[in-house]
Scaffold this active site. Structure first.
Site, PDB file in Angstrom:
ATOM      1  N   ARG A 170      40.694  81.862  80.695  1.00  0.00           N
ATOM      2  CA  ARG A 170      41.569  80.914  81.393  1.00  0.00           C
ATOM      3  C   ARG A 170      41.631  79.625  80.579  1.00  0.00           C
ATOM      4  O   ARG A 170      40.681  78.841  80.551  1.00  0.00           O
ATOM      5  CB  ARG A 170      41.043  80.615  82.803  1.00  0.00           C
ATOM      6  CG  ARG A 170      41.012  81.830  83.729  1.00  0.00           C
ATOM      7  CD  ARG A 170      42.401  82.326  84.062  1.00  0.00           C
ATOM      8  NE  ARG A 170      42.406  83.490  84.942  1.00  0.00           N
ATOM      9  CZ  ARG A 170      42.611  84.740  84.541  1.00  0.00           C
ATOM     10  NH1 ARG A 170      42.799  85.021  83.260  1.00  0.00           N
ATOM     11  NH2 ARG A 170      42.631  85.731  85.411  1.00  0.00           N
ATOM     12  N   ALA A 233      47.218 100.766  78.607  1.00  0.00           N
ATOM     13  CA  ALA A 233      45.885 100.397  78.115  1.00  0.00           C
ATOM     14  C   ALA A 233      45.476 101.261  76.927  1.00  0.00           C
ATOM     15  O   ALA A 233      45.888 102.409  76.811  1.00  0.00           O
ATOM     16  CB  ALA A 233      44.871 100.567  79.242  1.00  0.00           C
ATOM     17  N   ALA A 257      47.311  92.094  88.496  1.00  0.00           N
ATOM     18  CA  ALA A 257      47.387  93.498  88.043  1.00  0.00           C
ATOM     19  C   ALA A 257      46.112  93.887  87.297  1.00  0.00           C
ATOM     20  O   ALA A 257      45.606  95.004  87.439  1.00  0.00           O
ATOM     21  CB  ALA A 257      48.602  93.713  87.150  1.00  0.00           C
ATOM     22  N   ASP A 259      43.095  92.720  87.744  1.00  0.00           N
ATOM     23  CA  ASP A 259      41.984  92.915  88.686  1.00  0.00           C
ATOM     24  C   ASP A 259      42.133  94.249  89.414  1.00  0.00           C
ATOM     25  O   ASP A 259      41.147  94.952  89.658  1.00  0.00           O
ATOM     26  CB  ASP A 259      41.950  91.769  89.709  1.00  0.00           C
ATOM     27  CG  ASP A 259      41.854  90.416  89.021  1.00  0.00           C
ATOM     28  OD1 ASP A 259      41.224  90.344  87.960  1.00  0.00           O
ATOM     29  OD2 ASP A 259      42.434  89.449  89.542  1.00  0.00           O
ATOM     30  N   ASP A 295      47.852  88.127  95.103  1.00  0.00           N
ATOM     31  CA  ASP A 295      46.983  88.737  94.092  1.00  0.00           C
ATOM     32  C   ASP A 295      46.447  90.090  94.522  1.00  0.00           C
ATOM     33  O   ASP A 295      46.191  90.947  93.678  1.00  0.00           O
ATOM     34  CB  ASP A 295      45.783  87.825  93.840  1.00  0.00           C
ATOM     35  CG  ASP A 295      46.109  86.738  92.843  1.00  0.00           C
ATOM     36  OD1 ASP A 295      47.277  86.340  92.761  1.00  0.00           O
ATOM     37  OD2 ASP A 295      45.175  86.295  92.157  1.00  0.00           O
TER      38      ASP A 295
END
Ligand SMILES: Nc1ncnc2c1ncn2[C@@H]1O[C@H](COP(=O)(O)OP(=O)(O)OP(=O)(O)O)[C@@H](O)[C@H]1O
Ligand SMILES: O=C(O)C(=O)C[C@H](O)[C@H](O)CO
Length: 316
Positions: A170, A233, A257, A259, A295
């Protein structure tokens, strides 16, 4: 089910104020109040998919903290959170200036969770967990939270508990060089590592996701998963390289997404499933998270998962 079959995670959650419409606060003032935080999102995701989840944190003695604990209770997540009457619950504001962008701002300096320390940890719960999941956000909150994460990881490793780390860089909280320096030792202690390509480049010099996965695995983690948004991924799991495509969906909001993906992967790991199934549930959960605002509100239950293959949008 006991905590021994479940996930334990530690981190800050915030009240989330999100714009109900696109256009920015100056033009549309309707807002929706919820709660969010990377680790809380993962705990809810795991719980919805059927495994026990414990979330460790601190909240303020205010309405936002109360809302958070209520939501977690409603989701069946076990919250171990000291209520701090000297500091507020942190706040995150999500604005949607247009349909292409989401802008997130934090109001979390001096929050209750940023005062987290090693004394907040119920160590016996960590020792009894199937998986300890931590993220690179918590060490960025200050020395207290950083030492709590370190003790949790050391405790888990000593007890033979699987350690999962999501790098979750972050930029509003610290510089890339500080993050790289602090997170590299944690990467070395992780069994399962999640990172986006930009995040992986905090730790290793490679630019290609496959090369990154190999280099990260050399540091220690037997399971390395590079999350690549709509591109799915790349993973290196027990020496085997895989590319898993994302499941195409109509995207409403991609925040969370990652998480959701982690929750899907770790739930299947706790179920004893093989790598293909872990990744299949991970991309499905990630896709679900993209289809809803908020979220974690759109995270799937087991019963929801087949809906991604459904051709009819309305079920009667
Ligand atoms: N646009 C999309 N369409 C379908 N699936 C997606 C999309 N974006 C993300 N996903 C799924 O979710 C997974 C995680 O997304 P992403 O790589 O954006 O994680 P992240 O950057 O950690 O997210 P965040 O930090 O916002 O939670 C992807 O690997 C993919 O499977
Ligand atoms: O960014 C953070 O610190 C958060 O935990 C807020 C969000 O819930 C998180 O970014 C989603 O992954």
């Amino acid at each position: 089910m006991s905590a021994a079959s479940g996930l334990v995670t530690i981190g800050e959650a915030m009240a989330l104020v999100a714009a109900a419409q696109t256009g920015g606060w100056a033009h549309h003032r309707d807002l929706e109040l919820s709660v969010a935080g990377a680790e809380l999102n993962v705990a809810v995701g795991v719980r919805r998919l059927g495994r026990p989840a414990t979330w460790i944190s601190r909240v303020g003695a205010d309405g936002f903290g109360e809302l958070m604990l209520r939501e977690l209770r409603a989701e069946g997540v076990d919250a171990v959170a000291a209520v701090d009457d000297t500091r507020p619950t942190g706040l995150m504001v999500k604005e949607r200036p247009n349909s292409l962008h989401t802008r997130v701002r934090y109001y979390r300096a001096g929050s209750a969770a940023s005062a987290l320390t090693a004394f907040d940890l119920p160590l016996e719960r960590i020792q009894r967990a199937a998986v300890l999941h931590v993220t690179g956000i918590t060490p960025a909150l200050g020395p207290g939270p950083a030492s709590a994460v370190q003790l949790a990881v050391d405790t888990a490793r000593a007890a033979g508990v699987t350690v999962s780390l999501d790098v979750n860089y972050r930029s509003a909280l610290w510089s890339r060089s500080d993050a790289g320096e602090s997170l590299t030792p944690l990467v070395k202690q992780a069994d399962v590592l999640f990172a986006g390509p930009e995040e992986a480049s905090l730790i290793v010099p490679e630019a290609d996701p496959e090369d990154m996965a190999y280099r990260l695995a050399e540091l220690g983690p037997q399971q390395v998963v590079i999350k690549m948004g709509a591109d799915g991924a790349v993973s290196l799991i027990d020496g085997e390289l895989r590319r898993t495509p994302a499941i195409p969906v109509q995207v409403v909001d991609t925040v969370g997404a990652g998480d959701a993906f982690v929750a899907g992967y770790l739930t299947e790991l706790m179920e004893g499933a093989g790598a293909d199934r872990r990744l299949a549930t991970a991309v499905a959960a990630g896709a679900f998270a993209c289809t809803a605002l908020g979220d974690w509100e759109g995270l799937p239950t087991r019963a929801d998962l087949p809906a991604l293959q459904a051709t009819e949008a309305v079920h009667r």
